[in-house]
Structures are given as structure tokens and as C-alpha cells.
Design an enzyme around this catalytic site. Structure first.
Site, mmCIF file in Angstrom:
data_model
loop_
_atom_site.group_PDB
_atom_site.id
_atom_site.type_symbol
_atom_site.label_atom_id
_atom_site.label_comp_id
_atom_site.label_asym_id
_atom_site.label_seq_id
_atom_site.Cartn_x
_atom_site.Cartn_y
_atom_site.Cartn_z
ATOM 1 N N ASP A 151 0.865 -1.180 0.000
ATOM 2 C CA ASP A 151 0.000 0.000 0.000
ATOM 3 C C ASP A 151 0.907 1.237 0.000
ATOM 4 O O ASP A 151 1.278 1.748 -1.051
ATOM 5 C CB ASP A 151 -0.916 -0.092 1.230
ATOM 6 C CG ASP A 151 -1.951 1.019 1.287
ATOM 7 O OD1 ASP A 151 -1.858 1.984 0.520
ATOM 8 O OD2 ASP A 151 -2.879 0.929 2.124
ATOM 9 N N SER A 152 1.316 1.696 1.170
ATOM 10 C CA SER A 152 2.252 2.832 1.218
ATOM 11 C C SER A 152 3.654 2.399 0.784
ATOM 12 O O SER A 152 4.458 3.219 0.344
ATOM 13 C CB SER A 152 2.306 3.410 2.628
ATOM 14 O OG SER A 152 2.917 2.490 3.512
ATOM 15 N N GLY A 153 3.946 1.121 0.939
ATOM 16 C CA GLY A 153 5.275 0.604 0.629
ATOM 17 C C GLY A 153 6.200 0.610 1.826
ATOM 18 O O GLY A 153 7.316 0.096 1.768
#
Ligand code: XMP
Ligand code: MG
Length: 188
Positions: free
Chosen positions: A111-113
Site C-alpha cells: 500500500d504505502s510501501g
């Protein structure tokens, strides 16, 4: 699949069993090609979300001249239930050394990483010969940091996904497809 077989908390099926199977086989073919000269390939599955993806992926990998081994790590990221802070805590670590080995991290979703980025930094410190990532799903609009995904299943929209190993509050991992969780199930 008839609508009656879809879980009532699923808004829509994002990818069917068949679509996932085809994509995962393709990833397995790519991995088999890229690692054909590798001596030791360690697939590191990140529990619990990657367990279904990993079990399908490994059966699509054909590397007769490589020692292929499987390891698992369990991590949890602090933060709200449907997003992550990126600060990871190791709940269960690898049991063997990855020094000098080719390591492929198997993750369910980015998602955000932040989670994957922290994990890569952590494993890089253990001096593997190479370190790459295979991720089933990526929420492209969610990315906050640049994290290299070498093998990617699908890019998906910013919705909460369940099934095929992915959970919400530990439920729905058993669903054979990837579905969008109904908003009323996680928003109050
Ligand atoms: P970050 O933001 O660190 O988040 O890339 C990755 C972790 O967040 C969880 N996550 C999800 N889990 N459905 C899930 O079941 C989703 O749609 C979803 N989005 C993020 C997941 O634990 C992942 O490792
Ligand atoms: Mg989860």
C-alpha cells in the site's frame, strides 16, 4: 461464479480464481527464467497474508539446478487496522542464515510501501547475494515511498481487499478469490 457463492461482505470480486491462477503462473515462469543460474534461492513468505499466494507461486517455479528453499517471517506493523505505519515488529524471524543466498520476499500487498521498504533494509543487512520482491497486489495510489517490486501480480485501486490469504481482522483469508470488502464492514 454465481452470486450466491460470493461472501455477503464482499462488494465485488476484483480477480477470480482463474485470473489469479493465470497471473501467478506467469510470475512463476518469469522467476524460473530469472533464477535459472542461481545456486540457492530462498523464498521468504511474509505471514500470514502471503501464504496462499506463496503456495501457488512455488508450484509454478521450476528450477531443477537450484536449491530452492522456503522460509517464513511474521511481522506486524503498528498503526490503524486498515493502514500501516511502516514501523515493523518481527513476531517470528527466519530460522536460517540468508548470507550469500538469492532471496525473494513474497508479500501479499503493498500500500504505502513502508512495510516492504523496512523489511528490505532489514534483510539487506544480512548480506544476501541478491534481494528482490514478489508482490501479489499493489495499491499504486497509496505508495508513499519508492519500493522496488520485481514481480507484481496486479495493480489495484484504493479499496480494502480480502481473500486469497488477505484478511480483515483475521477473517476472510479462506476466500478463493480477491474481493473488495464492503465499506460498512470497516467504517463506522
Ligand atoms: P504498507 O502501507 O506498509 O502496507 O505498504 C502493507 C500492509 O498493509 C496491509 N494492507 C492490507 N491488507 N487488504 C489487506 O488484507 C488490504 O487492502 C490492505 N492494504 C494494506 C497488509 O498487511 C500489508 O502487509
Ligand atoms: Mg492483514
Amino acid at each position: 461464479m454465481s452470486t450466491s457463492e460470493i461472501h455477503p461482505n464482499v462488494k465485488r470480486v476484483i480477480y477470480t480464481e482463474k485470473e489469479i491462477k493465470e497471473r501467478v503462473s506467469e510470475l512463476g515462469r518469469q522467476i524460473s527464467q530469472d533464477y535459472k543460474d542461481s545456486k540457492n534461492l530462498v523464498l521468504v513468505g511474509i505471514l500470514k497474508g502471503s501464504f496462499v499466494f506463496m503456495s501457488d507461486l512455488v508450484r509454478s517455479i521450476h528450477l531443477p539446478n537450484t536449491n530452492v528453499s522456503l522460509e517464513f517471517m511474521s511481522i506486524s506493523s503498528y498503526g490503524a487496522e486498515t493502514s500501516s505505519s511502516g514501523v515493523i515488529r518481527i513476531m517470528m524471524d527466519l530460522r536460517t542464515s540468508i548470507e550469500g543466498k538469492d532471496v525473494l520476499i513474497i508479500e501479499d500487498i503493498v500500500d504505502s510501501g513502508l512495510t516492504l521498504k523496512h523489511l528490505m533494509e532489514l534483510l539487506n543487512h544480512r548480506n544476501p547475494n541478491s534481494l528482490h520482491t514478489a508482490v501479489l497486489l499493489r495499491k499504486k495510489e497509496g505508495l508513499k515511498v519508492d519500493v522496488p517490486v520485481r514481480y507484481m501480480g496486479f495493480d489495484i485501486p484504493m479499496v480494502f481487499i480480502i481473500g486469497y490469504g488477505l484478511d480483515f481482522a483475521e477473517n476472510y483469508r479462506e476466500l478463493p478469490y480477491l474481493g473488495e470488502l464492503k465499506e460498512e464492514c470497516y467504517k463506522k
